[in-house]
Design an enzyme around this catalytic site. Structure first.
Site, PDB file in Angstrom:
ATOM      1  N   VAL A 358       0.838  -1.204   0.000  1.00  0.00           N
ATOM      2  CA  VAL A 358       0.000   0.000   0.000  1.00  0.00           C
ATOM      3  C   VAL A 358       0.875   1.257   0.000  1.00  0.00           C
ATOM      4  O   VAL A 358       1.711   1.438   0.882  1.00  0.00           O
ATOM      5  CB  VAL A 358      -0.950   0.031   1.216  1.00  0.00           C
ATOM      6  CG1 VAL A 358      -1.938   1.192   1.070  1.00  0.00           C
ATOM      7  CG2 VAL A 358      -1.680  -1.287   1.365  1.00  0.00           C
ATOM      8  N   SER A 359       0.666   2.113  -0.988  1.00  0.00           N
ATOM      9  CA  SER A 359       1.450   3.334  -1.147  1.00  0.00           C
ATOM     10  C   SER A 359       0.592   4.560  -0.847  1.00  0.00           C
ATOM     11  O   SER A 359      -0.576   4.616  -1.230  1.00  0.00           O
ATOM     12  CB  SER A 359       1.988   3.437  -2.574  1.00  0.00           C
ATOM     13  OG  SER A 359       2.563   4.711  -2.811  1.00  0.00           O
ATOM     14  N   PRO A 360       1.171   5.589  -0.204  1.00  0.00           N
ATOM     15  CA  PRO A 360       0.451   6.849  -0.010  1.00  0.00           C
ATOM     16  C   PRO A 360       0.505   7.745  -1.244  1.00  0.00           C
ATOM     17  O   PRO A 360      -0.124   8.812  -1.254  1.00  0.00           O
ATOM     18  CB  PRO A 360       1.206   7.488   1.155  1.00  0.00           C
ATOM     19  CG  PRO A 360       2.616   7.058   0.936  1.00  0.00           C
ATOM     20  CD  PRO A 360       2.520   5.640   0.393  1.00  0.00           C
TER      21      PRO A 360
END
Length: 787
Positions: A358-360
């Protein structure tokens, strides 16, 4: 509730009394019984004792490599905002207790936990042990490294950095002590809600390799749920909140050199500052606020005209640097000024969970040369991974890039707003036992029974070729690429100079092509962990799974579901409404955990799943055993103890030799000042440069290197913003690597909420003499006006 003499002794210890049993007078016991008449009534109303604490863990802001991106050129040179350890303790009166510590750090460290538990044992006996204490990292990639004990995690920091290690151990211990001292009767509430725009899947091609039937059970390819617990003191009201939400701490890029808690650290500061300003109100309006401000809480608006303010400012010129004390920096911190000494401070933590994929950087991954989307399967641009970057929501003037500071603020603000909404609407009260289970597992040779009853084994740790490609949050170098299940002859030759994996290891790790056989590399000491801790903490219907790595979205879902199925089996009504959350990067670090199907693709996360394709199955098997023990009130075996490698650590970071200034210049003198008679508007940046010294001389723990002061009246300067504020940056530099001269640049981006008035910039520092003596100093800029 009946109290024996022993019970009274134990209750006294909960409240911090140190009472010895012998020679106690009758009068003492009579007064004690009167005291406990009130206490008994209180305990009957509250199921738990609740205590929260927080302490500074900001490490060396100079010379030390940042932990996370493994970029040798990412060397700390200042502070974006400070890092903290935040702790909650929940205890049953006369019963079990658990401790959860959330670190503004990349991950937990086995060695750090070993030392923390040793200290707690010397202070509290067996009250706090490795079994009921969890230490978790938020996964910021902008904190100093060198505090883990295994070689592969400290290579880029030139080995072990004792200063990084010590400040984290000290801060954790002090935050736990504060939480322990704050233990008071209280209640806990849990709430859950969706946050849609703070994380995207950075390896969607691997996620798509999971069975379609499984994927169809979920609306999104990342977890969007935030779970929050709210702590309410019976007397003081709300005293804190902790939440778990999946998104990487990579809003700050691999080229950033300022210490930062990234988006989760930012969210924690926004939440704590919001409560300082709004917490005393009887009701909350979660829709009518902006990122919290502080100055307006300290002093009222000044009503002088602009001309009058300029006249006042003109009378305050920059000061020459002068001697100071260490305590001056601590005393001038804004949060010290605002703190109510008789009331526990509000502590809010934004914890990490299954963030593995999961990337911001929510706008997606693009090629910085063409502005086109990166290759879907390999995250490359024209075959090169170096050009493919995830893009955050912050707007940048650089083509193809995002503003990392703005992106950090935006993603942090989104988490803060969701947490605030959950905090204000939390109504489900936690009720039930406080329990825990903990064991160590040797993941280098764990036998795992699959659903088909086939028995397989995990492998000694190894990293694949796709690991070296990095991710879209921080690309690697050379000709590596994600999704490589073949490798290449040149890098195999380089690998073999370190360690050639044997056929058994190659077969065990397949289809991963092994780049580094870290689990079998033992010189000068272990390169990677083999023995890992797994742990379950329970407070009523909340169950926390402490995992020592980064689980991907689907891996985390499978683990949560497996544990929940065990707890609720046989119509067990005790867990009928259970909330299961994963606390990632907890107690130690062992990189990634993917599903078996994602492992076959060998993107970065699969290539970094150390113990082979059955790693997740091993975790599920062992956590199901812990869950069964919890459900059936059974104990578990402690398992094999991990090594303590402190005495073997090697650190090659050179020490600070000495600091100097040019002839006639003092430490703390202004090198570049604001112009005379300056006026700045909100949104503009004030920059002042001071002659300074290496920040490694004193970390200014619970203090500040930089300070914005506002004039109150004619001559009283009041702290307004400091190192803990998002709008203030402390940037340290020296003209060359071995120079004894250095500068501190302090940049203040004036917030929209800043009060009109007369301001100045102050710098605190500490210099080192040739013989090793440390002398503190301070200096101030010329005053200026903000309108």
């Amino acid at each position: 509730m009946r109290l024996s003499g022993g019970s009274i002794m134990e209750l006294l210890s909960l409240f911090g009394f140190n009472v010895k049993r012998p020679n106690t007078t009758l009068g003492f016991w009579i007064s004690l019984l009167v005291f406990f008449q009130h206490s008994i009534r209180t305990f009957s109303a509250s199921s738990y004792l609740v205590g929260l604490g927080s302490y500074d863990i900001t490490g060396p802001a100079a010379d030390v490599n940042m932990m996370g991106y493994a970029n040798t050129e990412q060397i700390a040179s200042g502070i974006h905002f400070r890092l903290r350890a935040r702790t909650f303790i929940v205890a049953e009166p006369l019963g079990n207790r658990i401790v959860f510590v959330n670190l503004d750090a990349c991950m937990a460290s086995q060695l750090v936990k070993i030392r923390v538990i040793e200290r707690l044992k010397s202070r509290y006996g067996n009250l706090y042990t490795e079994n009921n204490v969890a230490i978790s990292g938020i996964h910021t990639h902008a904190g100093p490294g060198g505090y883990l004990q295994y070689v592969v995690y400290i290579v880029t920091s030139l080995g072990f950095v004792r200063q990084s290690f010590d400040v984290i151990v000290d801060g954790i211990e002090k935050s736990i002590i504060e939480a322990h001292d704050n233990l008071r009767p209280g209640s806990i509430f849990v709430n859950k809600g969706e946050l849609l725009d703070a994380g995207v899947n950075r390896s969607p091609s691997a996620y798509l390799n999971n069975p379609a039937s499984e994927r169809s059970n979920y609306k999104y390819n990342v977890d969007k749920d935030m779970t929050l617990v709210k702590f309410v003191d019976d007397e003081w009201g709300s005293v804190g909140s902790f939440n778990w939400f999946a998104t990487h701490g990579t809003s700050m890029s691999r080229t950033n050199s300022l210490i930062s808690g990234d988006n989760k650290g930012a969210a924690a500061r926004f939440m704590e500052d919001w409560f300082e300003q709004n917490g005393a109100r009887s009701s909350y309006d979660s829709g009518a606020y902006e990122i919290p401000r502080r100055v307006s809480n300290i002093i009222p608006n000044l009503h002088e005209s602009h001309h009058e303010l300029l006249e006042i400012a003109a009378s305050f010129q920059s000061s020459h640097g002068r001697p100071a004390t260490r305590l001056m920096s601590v005393a001038r911190r804004v949060r010290n000024v605002l703190r109510q000494a008789d009331k526990p401070k509000f502590v809010s933590a934004f914890c990490q969970t299954n963030c593995g994929d999961v990337s911001p950087n929510v706008l997606g991954a693009f090629c910085i040369d063409t502005d086109l989307p990166c290759d879907f399967n390999h995250s490359t641009c024209g075959g090169k991974n170096e050009l493919c970057y995830g893009r955050g929501p912050g707007i940048s003037c650089l083509p193809g890039r995002s503003d990392e500071f703005e992106s950090t603020q935006i993603i942090g603000d989104r988490q803060f707003r969701k947490a605030l909404d959950l905090f204000n609407t939390a109504s489900e009260e936690l009720k039930g036992k406080v329990e825990y289970r903990h064991t160590f597992i040797d993941f280098s040779k764990l036998e795992v029974t699959l659903g088909t009853q086939e028995v397989v084994k995990t492998c000694p740790a190894a990293m694949g070729f796709g690991f070296a490609a990095g991710t879209t949050d921080g690309p690697g170098a050379f000709d590596f690429k994600q999704g490589d299940d073949k490798g290449n002859p040149f890098w195999r030759l380089v690998r073999n100079l370190l360690k050639t994996p044997d056929k058994e290891q190659v077969d065990c790790q397949s289809p991963k092509p092994i780049l580094l056989d870290t689990g079998e590399m033992k010189q000068p000491y272990d390169w990677a962990p083999s023995i890992l801790p797994i742990q379950i903490l329970r407070v009523g219907q909340l169950v926390i799974l402490s995992v020592p790595g980064e689980f991907t979205t689907m891996a985390g879902r499978r683990l949560r579901d497996a544990v929940k199925s065990v707890l609720t089996s046989g119509n067990n009504k005790e867990f009928s409404n259970v909330h299961v959350v994963i606390a990632g990067l907890t107690n130690t670090y062992s990189q990634y955990v993917t599903t078996f199907e994602e492992y076959q693709v060998q993107r970065y996360e699969g290539a970094s799943t150390l113990y082979g394709p059955h790693t997740l199955s091993g975790y599920i098997q062992e956590f199901k055993k812990l869950a069964a023990a919890l459900r059936n009130s059974k104990s578990v075996q402690p398992g094999p103890q991990p090594p303590d490698l402190l005495e073997k650590q090697i650190g090659l970071l050179p020490p600070v030799v000495m600091d100097m200034t040019p002839p006639g210049v003092n430490f703390g003198d202004v090198s570049s000042d604001v112009p005379q008679n300056s006026t700045f508007k909100r949104g503009e940046t004030v920059t002042v440069v001071f002659w300074s010294a290496c920040p490694r001389n004193d970390l200014m723990t619970e203090g500040t290197f930089s300070l914005v002061e506002i004039l109150n009246g004619k001559d009283l300067w009041v702290p307004a913003y400091d190192d803990d504020d998002f709008c203030l940056r402390f940037i340290w530099s020296r003209p060359s690597k071995f120079s004894t001269r250095s500068h501190a640049t302090i940049e203040w981006r004036i917030p929209q909420a800043a009060v009109s008035g007369v301001y100045r910039i102050r710098h605190f520092g500490a210099s080192k003499g040739l013989l090793g003596s440390i002398k503190h100093f301070t200096g101030t800029s010329t005053a200026f006006v903000v309108v």
